[in-house]
Design a protein around this motif. Structure first.
Motif, PDB file in Angstrom:
ATOM      1  N   ILE A   1      25.064  21.496 -29.710  1.00  0.00           N
ATOM      2  CA  ILE A   1      26.217  20.630 -29.931  1.00  0.00           C
ATOM      3  C   ILE A   1      27.457  21.166 -29.223  1.00  0.00           C
ATOM      4  O   ILE A   1      28.230  20.411 -28.624  1.00  0.00           O
ATOM      5  CB  ILE A   1      26.464  20.453 -31.443  1.00  0.00           C
ATOM      6  N   THR A   2      27.617  22.487 -29.248  1.00  0.00           N
ATOM      7  CA  THR A   2      28.735  23.096 -28.523  1.00  0.00           C
ATOM      8  C   THR A   2      28.646  22.777 -27.037  1.00  0.00           C
ATOM      9  O   THR A   2      29.635  22.397 -26.397  1.00  0.00           O
ATOM     10  CB  THR A   2      28.744  24.624 -28.723  1.00  0.00           C
ATOM     11  N   ASN A   3      27.450  22.916 -26.477  1.00  0.00           N
ATOM     12  CA  ASN A   3      27.260  22.653 -25.049  1.00  0.00           C
ATOM     13  C   ASN A   3      27.434  21.182 -24.702  1.00  0.00           C
ATOM     14  O   ASN A   3      27.939  20.848 -23.623  1.00  0.00           O
ATOM     15  CB  ASN A   3      25.874  23.155 -24.608  1.00  0.00           C
ATOM     16  N   ILE A   4      27.049  20.294 -25.603  1.00  0.00           N
ATOM     17  CA  ILE A   4      27.263  18.863 -25.383  1.00  0.00           C
ATOM     18  C   ILE A   4      28.764  18.586 -25.279  1.00  0.00           C
ATOM     19  O   ILE A   4      29.230  17.935 -24.343  1.00  0.00           O
ATOM     20  CB  ILE A   4      26.654  18.032 -26.528  1.00  0.00           C
ATOM     21  N   ASN A   5      29.517  19.102 -26.249  1.00  0.00           N
ATOM     22  CA  ASN A   5      30.950  18.819 -26.308  1.00  0.00           C
ATOM     23  C   ASN A   5      31.748  19.545 -25.237  1.00  0.00           C
ATOM     24  O   ASN A   5      32.892  19.170 -24.953  1.00  0.00           O
ATOM     25  CB  ASN A   5      31.479  19.159 -27.699  1.00  0.00           C
ATOM     26  N   GLU A   6      31.155  20.560 -24.633  1.00  0.00           N
ATOM     27  CA  GLU A   6      31.797  21.233 -23.492  1.00  0.00           C
ATOM     28  C   GLU A   6      31.414  20.577 -22.166  1.00  0.00           C
ATOM     29  O   GLU A   6      31.842  21.033 -21.106  1.00  0.00           O
ATOM     30  CB  GLU A   6      31.421  22.713 -23.490  1.00  0.00           C
ATOM     31  N   GLY A   7      30.620  19.506 -22.237  1.00  0.00           N
ATOM     32  CA  GLY A   7      30.257  18.760 -21.042  1.00  0.00           C
ATOM     33  C   GLY A   7      29.194  19.413 -20.184  1.00  0.00           C
ATOM     34  O   GLY A   7      29.057  19.078 -19.001  1.00  0.00           O
TER      35      GLY A   7
ATOM     36  N   LEU B   1      22.026  13.969 -32.314  1.00  0.00           N
ATOM     37  CA  LEU B   1      21.970  12.655 -31.667  1.00  0.00           C
ATOM     38  C   LEU B   1      23.333  11.967 -31.698  1.00  0.00           C
ATOM     39  O   LEU B   1      23.759  11.370 -30.702  1.00  0.00           O
ATOM     40  CB  LEU B   1      20.926  11.773 -32.357  1.00  0.00           C
ATOM     41  N   ASN B   2      23.996  12.051 -32.827  1.00  0.00           N
ATOM     42  CA  ASN B   2      25.308  11.416 -32.961  1.00  0.00           C
ATOM     43  C   ASN B   2      26.327  12.011 -31.993  1.00  0.00           C
ATOM     44  O   ASN B   2      27.197  11.292 -31.475  1.00  0.00           O
ATOM     45  CB  ASN B   2      25.811  11.532 -34.395  1.00  0.00           C
ATOM     46  N   GLU B   3      26.229  13.320 -31.752  1.00  0.00           N
ATOM     47  CA  GLU B   3      27.152  13.968 -30.821  1.00  0.00           C
ATOM     48  C   GLU B   3      26.943  13.448 -29.399  1.00  0.00           C
ATOM     49  O   GLU B   3      27.911  13.233 -28.665  1.00  0.00           O
ATOM     50  CB  GLU B   3      26.979  15.491 -30.857  1.00  0.00           C
TER      51      GLU B   3
ATOM     52  N   VAL C   1      25.632  10.474 -28.551  1.00  0.00           N
ATOM     53  CA  VAL C   1      26.084   9.078 -28.536  1.00  0.00           C
ATOM     54  C   VAL C   1      27.606   9.006 -28.471  1.00  0.00           C
ATOM     55  O   VAL C   1      28.182   8.228 -27.705  1.00  0.00           O
ATOM     56  CB  VAL C   1      25.561   8.330 -29.781  1.00  0.00           C
ATOM     57  N   LYS C   2      28.271   9.836 -29.263  1.00  0.00           N
ATOM     58  CA  LYS C   2      29.733   9.834 -29.303  1.00  0.00           C
ATOM     59  C   LYS C   2      30.330  10.345 -27.994  1.00  0.00           C
ATOM     60  O   LYS C   2      31.259   9.727 -27.455  1.00  0.00           O
ATOM     61  CB  LYS C   2      30.216  10.695 -30.473  1.00  0.00           C
ATOM     62  N   PHE C   3      29.796  11.452 -27.478  1.00  0.00           N
ATOM     63  CA  PHE C   3      30.366  12.062 -26.277  1.00  0.00           C
ATOM     64  C   PHE C   3      30.270  11.129 -25.074  1.00  0.00           C
ATOM     65  O   PHE C   3      31.191  11.050 -24.254  1.00  0.00           O
ATOM     66  CB  PHE C   3      29.667  13.385 -25.968  1.00  0.00           C
ATOM     67  N   TYR C   4      29.153  10.392 -24.969  1.00  0.00           N
ATOM     68  CA  TYR C   4      28.944   9.511 -23.813  1.00  0.00           C
ATOM     69  C   TYR C   4      29.227   8.039 -24.128  1.00  0.00           C
ATOM     70  O   TYR C   4      28.946   7.167 -23.306  1.00  0.00           O
ATOM     71  CB  TYR C   4      27.510   9.677 -23.281  1.00  0.00           C
ATOM     72  N   HIS C   5      29.771   7.772 -25.326  1.00  0.00           N
ATOM     73  CA  HIS C   5      30.176   6.410 -25.713  1.00  0.00           C
ATOM     74  C   HIS C   5      29.023   5.410 -25.604  1.00  0.00           C
ATOM     75  O   HIS C   5      29.216   4.263 -25.187  1.00  0.00           O
ATOM     76  CB  HIS C   5      31.357   5.945 -24.853  1.00  0.00           C
ATOM     77  N   LEU C   6      27.843   5.835 -26.017  1.00  0.00           N
ATOM     78  CA  LEU C   6      26.664   4.967 -25.908  1.00  0.00           C
ATOM     79  C   LEU C   6      26.649   3.862 -26.964  1.00  0.00           C
ATOM     80  O   LEU C   6      25.921   2.877 -26.819  1.00  0.00           O
ATOM     81  CB  LEU C   6      25.383   5.799 -26.030  1.00  0.00           C
ATOM     82  N   ASP C   7      27.460   4.009 -27.998  1.00  0.00           N
ATOM     83  CA  ASP C   7      27.441   3.018 -29.068  1.00  0.00           C
ATOM     84  C   ASP C   7      27.976   1.659 -28.630  1.00  0.00           C
ATOM     85  O   ASP C   7      27.814   0.674 -29.352  1.00  0.00           O
ATOM     86  CB  ASP C   7      28.206   3.514 -30.291  1.00  0.00           C
ATOM     87  N   GLN C   8      28.572   1.579 -27.453  1.00  0.00           N
ATOM     88  CA  GLN C   8      29.004   0.266 -26.962  1.00  0.00           C
ATOM     89  C   GLN C   8      27.818  -0.596 -26.538  1.00  0.00           C
ATOM     90  O   GLN C   8      27.951  -1.804 -26.385  1.00  0.00           O
ATOM     91  CB  GLN C   8      29.991   0.420 -25.808  1.00  0.00           C
ATOM     92  N   TRP C   9      26.647   0.027 -26.356  1.00  0.00           N
ATOM     93  CA  TRP C   9      25.431  -0.708 -25.999  1.00  0.00           C
ATOM     94  C   TRP C   9      24.330  -0.558 -27.048  1.00  0.00           C
ATOM     95  O   TRP C   9      23.530  -1.466 -27.224  1.00  0.00           O
ATOM     96  CB  TRP C   9      24.868  -0.214 -24.661  1.00  0.00           C
ATOM     97  N   VAL C  10      24.283   0.589 -27.698  1.00  0.00           N
ATOM     98  CA  VAL C  10      23.181   0.894 -28.622  1.00  0.00           C
ATOM     99  C   VAL C  10      23.480   0.347 -30.017  1.00  0.00           C
ATOM    100  O   VAL C  10      24.507   0.669 -30.616  1.00  0.00           O
ATOM    101  CB  VAL C  10      22.953   2.420 -28.687  1.00  0.00           C
ATOM    102  N   SER C  11      22.579  -0.471 -30.535  1.00  0.00           N
ATOM    103  CA  SER C  11      22.775  -1.074 -31.862  1.00  0.00           C
ATOM    104  C   SER C  11      22.722  -0.023 -32.965  1.00  0.00           C
ATOM    105  O   SER C  11      23.519  -0.058 -33.906  1.00  0.00           O
ATOM    106  CB  SER C  11      21.713  -2.139 -32.116  1.00  0.00           C
ATOM    107  N   GLU C  12      21.764   0.918 -32.859  1.00  0.00           N
ATOM    108  CA  GLU C  12      21.661   1.975 -33.862  1.00  0.00           C
ATOM    109  C   GLU C  12      20.791   3.106 -33.311  1.00  0.00           C
ATOM    110  O   GLU C  12      19.856   2.868 -32.540  1.00  0.00           O
ATOM    111  CB  GLU C  12      21.076   1.440 -35.176  1.00  0.00           C
ATOM    112  N   THR C  13      21.111   4.316 -33.735  1.00  0.00           N
ATOM    113  CA  THR C  13      20.335   5.491 -33.348  1.00  0.00           C
ATOM    114  C   THR C  13      19.586   6.008 -34.567  1.00  0.00           C
ATOM    115  O   THR C  13      20.179   6.207 -35.634  1.00  0.00           O
ATOM    116  CB  THR C  13      21.270   6.592 -32.800  1.00  0.00           C
ATOM    117  N   PHE C  14      18.293   6.236 -34.407  1.00  0.00           N
ATOM    118  CA  PHE C  14      17.438   6.667 -35.506  1.00  0.00           C
ATOM    119  C   PHE C  14      16.870   8.054 -35.226  1.00  0.00           C
ATOM    120  O   PHE C  14      16.426   8.346 -34.113  1.00  0.00           O
ATOM    121  CB  PHE C  14      16.274   5.691 -35.694  1.00  0.00           C
ATOM    122  N   SER C  15      16.852   8.882 -36.259  1.00  0.00           N
ATOM    123  CA  SER C  15      16.273  10.231 -36.172  1.00  0.00           C
ATOM    124  C   SER C  15      15.012  10.314 -37.015  1.00  0.00           C
ATOM    125  O   SER C  15      14.898   9.658 -38.064  1.00  0.00           O
ATOM    126  CB  SER C  15      17.280  11.266 -36.669  1.00  0.00           C
TER     127      SER C  15
END
Length: 218
Positions: free
Chosen positions: A82-88, A121-123, A125-139
């Motif tokens: 998660i740290t590496n995701i948010n650091e790009g 998964l939420n990190e 989706v949030k970091f890359y703003h995928l929720d503008q296309w993705v209806s829901e993310t399931f784990s």
């Protein structure tokens, strides 16, 4: 009838390899500090099993350790991911957003079904703003069986899906599609294995190919 596409995350949408090695190295360095590991970091072993449920991951990487140690390693590993995701330091595969935009314009519904943990998964989706296309993310954490086919079935029931495809890079994605009467699209990407990809209905070498697959768009 509208078309639904259910995407895997790791190795399909998200280039996990970009943050995998450094996060795993940091995890096993921590185990070394705790005098719980002496050998090399099992990076190649992780690559081989990429896509299996997390309990299986740590049973494989730490076969001689207790479940408590495995849980500690998993928690530390995901903190680093998660740290590496948010650091790009990670990245989506090429054309993910272009393809999602194309599919949405044509009335397709998009979902994500992954063996990854909810927070991870939420990190992404949030970091890359995928929720503008993705209806829901399931784990896989959201169901008791830890089975990808059951996770896909859960999505289908919730959204009353009758026609669609599962897009993923591992055998679990292919089985999840076929056992639920969906098209299995195999992504021949970083973690894909030839023997598994041969069982897919369709094999693609880039996500952009989804924009020209008449069999799923018609």
């Amino acid at each position: 009838m509208s078309l639904s596409l259910i995407f895997d995350m790791d190795g399909t949408l998200f280039q996990t390899n970009k943050i995998l090695e450094i996060s795993l190295q940091e995890t096993f360095n921590q185990l070394r500090i705790m005098n719980l590991w002496e050998k090399e970091t099992p990076i190649e072993k992780y690559r081989e099993i990429m896509g299996v449920p997390l309990p299986v991951v740590w049973e494989t990487l730490l076969p001689d350790h207790t479940n408590i140690v495995r849980e500690q390693a998993n928690e530390f590993f995901h903190e680093k991911l998660i740290t590496n995701i948010n650091e790009g330091n990670g990245g989506l595969y090429p054309n993910v957003k272009e393809v999602f935009g194309f599919l949405k314009e044509r009335g397709c519904s998009i979902y994500i079904a992954s063996n990854g943990q909810v927070e991870y998964l939420n990190e992404i989706v949030k970091f890359y703003h995928l929720d503008q296309w993705v209806s829901e993310t399931f784990s896989i954490e959201q169901i008791q069986t830890q089975n990808k086919a059951d996770l896909v079935q859960t999505i289908m029931k919730k959204y009353k899906i009758e026609k669609g495809a599962v897009v993923g890079d591992r055998l679990s994605d292919i089985i999840a599609a076929k056992s639920n009467g969906l098209i299995a699209i195999g992504c021949n990407f970083d973690f894909a294995q030839e023997g598994e990809m041969s069982q897919a209905d369709i094999k693609i070498d880039s996500l952009q190919e989804l924009m020209s697959l008449e069999c799923i768009l018609n």
